[in-house]
Motif scaffolding. Structure first.
Motif, PDB file in Angstrom:
ATOM      1  N   ASN A 173       0.870  -1.176   0.000  1.00 28.32           N
ATOM      2  CA  ASN A 173       0.000   0.000   0.000  1.00 28.32           C
ATOM      3  C   ASN A 173       0.902   1.219   0.000  1.00 28.32           C
ATOM      4  OD1 ASN A 173      -2.616  -1.120   0.042  1.00 28.32           O
ATOM      5  ND2 ASN A 173      -2.436  -1.521   2.235  1.00 28.32           N
ATOM      6  N   ARG A 174       0.899   1.938  -1.101  1.00 27.63           N
ATOM      7  CA  ARG A 174       1.741   3.130  -1.214  1.00 27.63           C
ATOM      8  C   ARG A 174       1.060   4.301  -0.532  1.00 27.63           C
ATOM      9  NH1 ARG A 174       2.163  -0.316  -5.225  1.00 27.63           N
ATOM     10  NH2 ARG A 174       4.175  -0.721  -6.214  1.00 27.63           N
ATOM     11  N   LYS A 175       1.851   5.072   0.206  1.00 21.73           N
ATOM     12  CA  LYS A 175       1.351   6.255   0.919  1.00 21.73           C
ATOM     13  C   LYS A 175       2.326   7.389   0.647  1.00 21.73           C
ATOM     14  CE  LYS A 175      -0.933   3.785   4.623  1.00 21.73           C
ATOM     15  NZ  LYS A 175      -1.173   3.703   6.058  1.00 21.73           N
ATOM     16  N   GLY A 176       2.100   8.077  -0.474  1.00 21.83           N
ATOM     17  CA  GLY A 176       3.032   9.135  -0.853  1.00 21.83           C
ATOM     18  C   GLY A 176       4.378   8.530  -1.166  1.00 21.83           C
ATOM     19  N   ARG A 177       5.388   8.943  -0.415  1.00 17.31           N
ATOM     20  CA  ARG A 177       6.742   8.423  -0.651  1.00 17.31           C
ATOM     21  C   ARG A 177       7.062   7.213   0.225  1.00 17.31           C
ATOM     22  NH1 ARG A 177      11.275  12.437  -1.888  1.00 17.31           N
ATOM     23  NH2 ARG A 177      11.283  11.307  -3.830  1.00 17.31           N
ATOM     24  N   SER A 178       6.144   6.808   1.072  1.00 20.08           N
ATOM     25  CA  SER A 178       6.375   5.628   1.907  1.00 20.08           C
ATOM     26  C   SER A 178       5.359   4.544   1.534  1.00 20.08           C
ATOM     27  CB  SER A 178       6.275   5.981   3.390  1.00 20.08           C
ATOM     28  OG  SER A 178       4.957   6.309   3.729  1.00 20.08           O
ATOM     29  N   PHE A 179       5.429   3.425   2.202  1.00 20.28           N
ATOM     30  CA  PHE A 179       4.509   2.332   1.923  1.00 20.28           C
ATOM     31  C   PHE A 179       4.406   1.422   3.136  1.00 20.28           C
ATOM     32  CE2 PHE A 179       8.658   0.633   0.799  1.00 20.28           C
ATOM     33  CZ  PHE A 179       8.625  -0.628   1.341  1.00 20.28           C
ATOM     34  N   GLU A 180       3.372   0.606   3.116  1.00 16.82           N
ATOM     35  CA  GLU A 180       3.197  -0.455   4.104  1.00 16.82           C
ATOM     36  C   GLU A 180       2.908  -1.733   3.355  1.00 16.82           C
ATOM     37  OE1 GLU A 180       0.021   0.592   6.732  1.00 16.82           O
ATOM     38  OE2 GLU A 180       1.202   2.076   7.803  1.00 16.82           O
TER      39      GLU A 180
END
Length: 78
Positions: free
Chosen positions: A48-55
């Motif tokens: 799951n991408r969240k802007g420049r980070s992910f989980e």
């Protein structure tokens, strides 16, 4: 698919697409595309991408654990 698994593991271990790409001597866009292709092949969302980070998704966590085992077994075999 083995190479895509290695890229995926690098992204997870580095928790960063850019560093994983540098580690594998490819561009950030190329490694991102490889992860998307892997998700398409598996027909499941791994990250799951969240802007420049992910989980990692639950499937991504499961896949990563088993991919590490497969890559290690393949490296040992070779």
């Amino acid at each position: 698919m083995l190479q895509q698994m290695k890229y995926f593991i690098a992204v997870v271990d580095q928790h960063n697409f850019t560093r994983a790409a540098e580690e594998n001597n490819i561009s950030q866009s190329a490694i991102s595309q490889q992860i998307k292709e892997l998700e398409n092949k598996l027909d499941v969302k791994l990250i799951n991408r969240k802007g420049r980070s992910f989980e990692l998704t639950a499937a991504g966590d499961f896949f990563c654990q088993h991919a590490k085992e497969i890559v290690k077994a393949t490296d040992d075999l070779i």
